[in-house]
Write an enzyme that holds these catalytic residues in place. Sequence first.
Site, PDB file in Angstrom:
ATOM      1  N   LYS A  81      45.566  34.877  45.715  1.00 36.54           N
ATOM      2  CA  LYS A  81      44.440  35.571  45.085  1.00 36.54           C
ATOM      3  C   LYS A  81      44.857  36.195  43.759  1.00 36.54           C
ATOM      4  CE  LYS A  81      43.330  39.885  46.119  1.00 36.54           C
ATOM      5  NZ  LYS A  81      42.766  40.917  45.234  1.00 36.54           N
ATOM      6  N   ASN A  82      46.004  36.862  43.746  1.00 38.60           N
ATOM      7  CA  ASN A  82      46.417  37.597  42.551  1.00 38.60           C
ATOM      8  C   ASN A  82      46.906  36.691  41.427  1.00 38.60           C
ATOM      9  OD1 ASN A  82      45.738  40.029  43.715  1.00 38.60           O
ATOM     10  ND2 ASN A  82      47.813  40.469  44.436  1.00 38.60           N
TER      11      ASN A  82
ATOM     12  N   CYS B 106      39.092  48.786  45.021  1.00 37.76           N
ATOM     13  CA  CYS B 106      39.680  49.563  46.115  1.00 37.76           C
ATOM     14  C   CYS B 106      39.948  51.014  45.703  1.00 37.76           C
ATOM     15  CB  CYS B 106      41.011  48.943  46.563  1.00 37.76           C
ATOM     16  SG  CYS B 106      40.822  47.455  47.521  1.00 37.76           S
TER      17      CYS B 106
ATOM     18  N   ARG C 184      44.665  53.662  38.776  1.00 39.01           N
ATOM     19  CA  ARG C 184      44.875  52.398  38.071  1.00 39.01           C
ATOM     20  C   ARG C 184      44.157  52.402  36.715  1.00 39.01           C
ATOM     21  NH1 ARG C 184      44.721  47.608  42.578  1.00 39.01           N
ATOM     22  NH2 ARG C 184      42.705  48.399  43.169  1.00 39.01           N
TER      23      ARG C 184
ATOM     24  N   ASP D 132      51.933  45.870  47.993  1.00 34.35           N
ATOM     25  CA  ASP D 132      50.939  45.165  48.807  1.00 34.35           C
ATOM     26  C   ASP D 132      51.461  44.798  50.196  1.00 34.35           C
ATOM     27  OD1 ASP D 132      48.951  45.332  46.959  1.00 34.35           O
ATOM     28  OD2 ASP D 132      49.021  43.250  46.308  1.00 34.35           O
TER      29      ASP D 132
ATOM     30  N   ARG E 289      38.193  39.931  50.993  1.00 32.04           N
ATOM     31  CA  ARG E 289      38.526  39.848  49.575  1.00 32.04           C
ATOM     32  C   ARG E 289      39.900  39.233  49.356  1.00 32.04           C
ATOM     33  NH1 ARG E 289      39.316  44.954  47.586  1.00 32.04           N
ATOM     34  NH2 ARG E 289      39.757  43.849  45.656  1.00 32.04           N
TER      35      ARG E 289
END
Length: 419
Positions: A22-23, A117, A122, A306, A398
């Site tokens: 995903k990233n 999130c 961030r 993560d 997600r």
Amino acid sequence: MDKLQIDGGAALVGEVRISGAKNAALPILAATLLVDGAVTIGNVPHLKDVTTTNELLGRMGASVSVDEKMRVTVDASAAIDCVAPYELVKKMRASILVLGPLLARFGHADVSLPGGCAIGARPVNIHVAGLQQLGADIRIENGFIKARATRLKGARLVLEAVTVTGTENLMMAATLAEGTTYIENAAREPEVVDLANFLNVLGARIHGAGTDTIVIEGVRKLHGGCYEVLPDRIEAGTFLVAGAITRGRVRVRDMRPDHLDAVTAKLREAGAAVTIGDSWIEVDMRGKRPLAIDLRTAPYPAFPTDMQAQFAALNTIADGVGTITETIFENRFMHMLEMRRLGADIHLEGNVAIVRGVSRLTAAPVMATDLRASASLVLAALAADGCTDIERIYHIDRGYECIEEKLRGLGAKIRRMPA
């Protein structure tokens, strides 16, 4: 809204294929805005965040098509509306990644300040400061970042903190800038390297990705092409911990073992037998209780933030006391409070969690608070006695493709049902 229901206590055994990252997929999809032509991207995971990104690209005027194998073709050669609206950006912080490509190719971008999130601030200040050094005029008005430039010009950028999305946004912007850009204190994550490799396939000139200094020689335009997204190291790590926490044996395949060195080191420290092949890793914890481990999150190649929540779950049933220090995000311990509902013995002191392992967790209804917290609650529920309901699982959709199907293939008793 759905929930997951898990009957815990079964040791997971078997093999699972790892999906695309995903990233890596999200910045690569954003980077298609740099290209005057069609780009086809393979190994894209079927995730809510990918769907949101495709919707955002389509809303801006790009042609987006997805085939039965989740190969995504994007053609942004038509007129593009350089506005990323709040109703889409609020769903996913990675939407900020369209800022650099829009500005570099079209000279303007209006991107809503991001949501996503609730794991920390961030801030986008590093993105903004870097683009200003490249020559952009940027104002923040009415909840939007409004950026304007004729053609960006290369510069030496020294990032005040290591940031993955900041590095990616600035690297994409510099791809079409005039002259050479140096990004110092750059993020070194494999997903940054994958984005650089993708851009180079399309005609960019990027060197040094994977080190703390990335050099981008600007080019006038990029051409179309095809690319395969790298495997998801966080999904792979999550399934390895699933094997360890259930005292089972799990092999993850179609992945990059070298991207998980910090994770496999901690699994060995926890007492698991870890075997590594060319494109697979196997963890074997059969018949053994995990040992408590200490860990501290830090930018790649150190231990990934993560994976912090998943190892917190492992520590809850481990032998001994483990401390977990979170250095990346300030609000990333919300899952600890939910794991207490399952009987975990956790004491929080600022950015440190002290976890004293208990012999058994017991089922209770819990609620996911963010993407990786969702994964940690699934892992804890797999190890708990009884039936656990996990609500607000839209977070997990997600970032994890078909998680219940993959876990069922390993022997888990898990089902999705209406909340």
